[in-house]
Design an enzyme around this catalytic site. Structure first.
Site, PDB file in Angstrom:
ATOM      1  N   GLU A   1       1.868  -6.470   1.533  1.00 51.91           N
ATOM      2  CA  GLU A   1       2.729  -7.566   2.139  1.00 51.91           C
ATOM      3  C   GLU A   1       3.147  -8.539   1.177  1.00 51.91           C
ATOM      4  OE1 GLU A   1       4.052  -6.624   4.849  1.00 51.91           O
ATOM      5  OE2 GLU A   1       2.688  -6.453   6.602  1.00 51.91           O
TER       6      GLU A   1
ATOM      7  N   ASN B   1      10.593  -7.128   5.072  1.00 50.84           N
ATOM      8  CA  ASN B   1      10.167  -8.018   4.226  1.00 50.84           C
ATOM      9  C   ASN B   1       9.893  -7.958   2.551  1.00 50.84           C
ATOM     10  OD1 ASN B   1       8.072  -6.873   4.347  1.00 50.84           O
ATOM     11  ND2 ASN B   1       6.653  -8.187   5.275  1.00 50.84           N
TER      12      ASN B   1
END
Ligand code: PGA
Length: 240
Positions: A142, A135
């Protein structure tokens, strides 16, 4: 960003080791930022060989690891502290007192984040090794993590838990939180070496190199770094 595309994982690992070996020769007292995960294992094997062949020493090195799961003691076999010992530190002459990694087993995690940030502030990395999440995460930063972040507590995304579940008996055993070095602290490293291997990283590598610089792909921030090398094998680089 300098991009190097290699035939395969082995060649990626060798080229990555050349970058680290050069630093160790030029600056034996360096601060070396390190990463965990499957990607840097080949790099570490090459570094162990370079040490055993008498080419480099880690005697003066201070290490600075990116991240650690919350709730795992450093003796836990799934902890990143354990990973680093078994994959590198136990096999070279680095001094135990010079090993640095966030401690995810601390009760007061805010205090632990502040402690680690202060350590990085006074010991900026000469080189930071990074993997990349499918990702686009770097460390456990993140998507959506602010670029000015310092060491902080994160809730792992479902995609990261799924990616990492291969190393656990089941996805339910993957810790849900981690402490990670922040993006601003990664970017302060003098040099950055980011490694990517395998087709499942191809989209993240494309976004990192050619995508817009956006918090939706944390690694895209590396386009702003003055000395960043990305080494990707053919499969990871296939969309470039
Ligand atoms: P991996 O993890 O090397 O195990 O693919 C990379 C990362 O999540 O940063």
């Amino acid at each position: 960003m300098k991009v190097i595309i290699t035939e395969n994982y082995e060649e990626m690992s060798k080229k990555a080791a050349e970058v680290v070996v050069e630093l160790l020769k030029q600056k034996p007292q360096c601060v070396l930022g390190l990463a965990t995960g499957s990607t840097p294992i080949g790099l570490y094997q090459n570094l162990i060989k370079a040490y055993k062949d008498g080419i480099v020493s880690f005697d003066g090195v201070t290490s600075a690891n990116l991240d650690e799961y919350v709730g795992l003691y450093k003796e836990h076999v799934q902890s990143y502290a354990y990973f680093m010992r078994t994959n590198l530190f136990d096999h070279v002459d680095i001094k135990t007192e010079n090993l640095n990694i966030p401690d995810g087993s601390k009760k007061d995690l805010e205090a632990e984040c502040a402690r680690y940030s202060a350590f990085l502030q006074s010991n900026p990395q000469d080189l930071q090794v990074l993997g990349i999440g499918s990702n686009g995460h770097i460390g456990f930063n993140e998507p959506g993590t602010p670029f000015d972040s310092k060491t902080h507590l994160v809730n792992l995304t479902e995609s990261t838990k799924k990616d990492n579940s291969r190393l656990f008996d089941s996805i339910d055993e993957v810790p849900t939180q981690a402490v990670t070095m922040g993006i601003a602290e990664i970017m302060k490293s003098k040099k950055i070496l980011i490694l990517a291997s395998g087709e499942n990283k191809a989209n993240a590598v494309y976004q990192t190199v050619k995508g817009e610089i956006s918090e939706s792909c944390p690694a895209s921030v590396l386009q702003n770094h003055p000395d960043c090398i990305l080494i990707a094998d053919k499969a990871a680089a296939k969309l470039l």
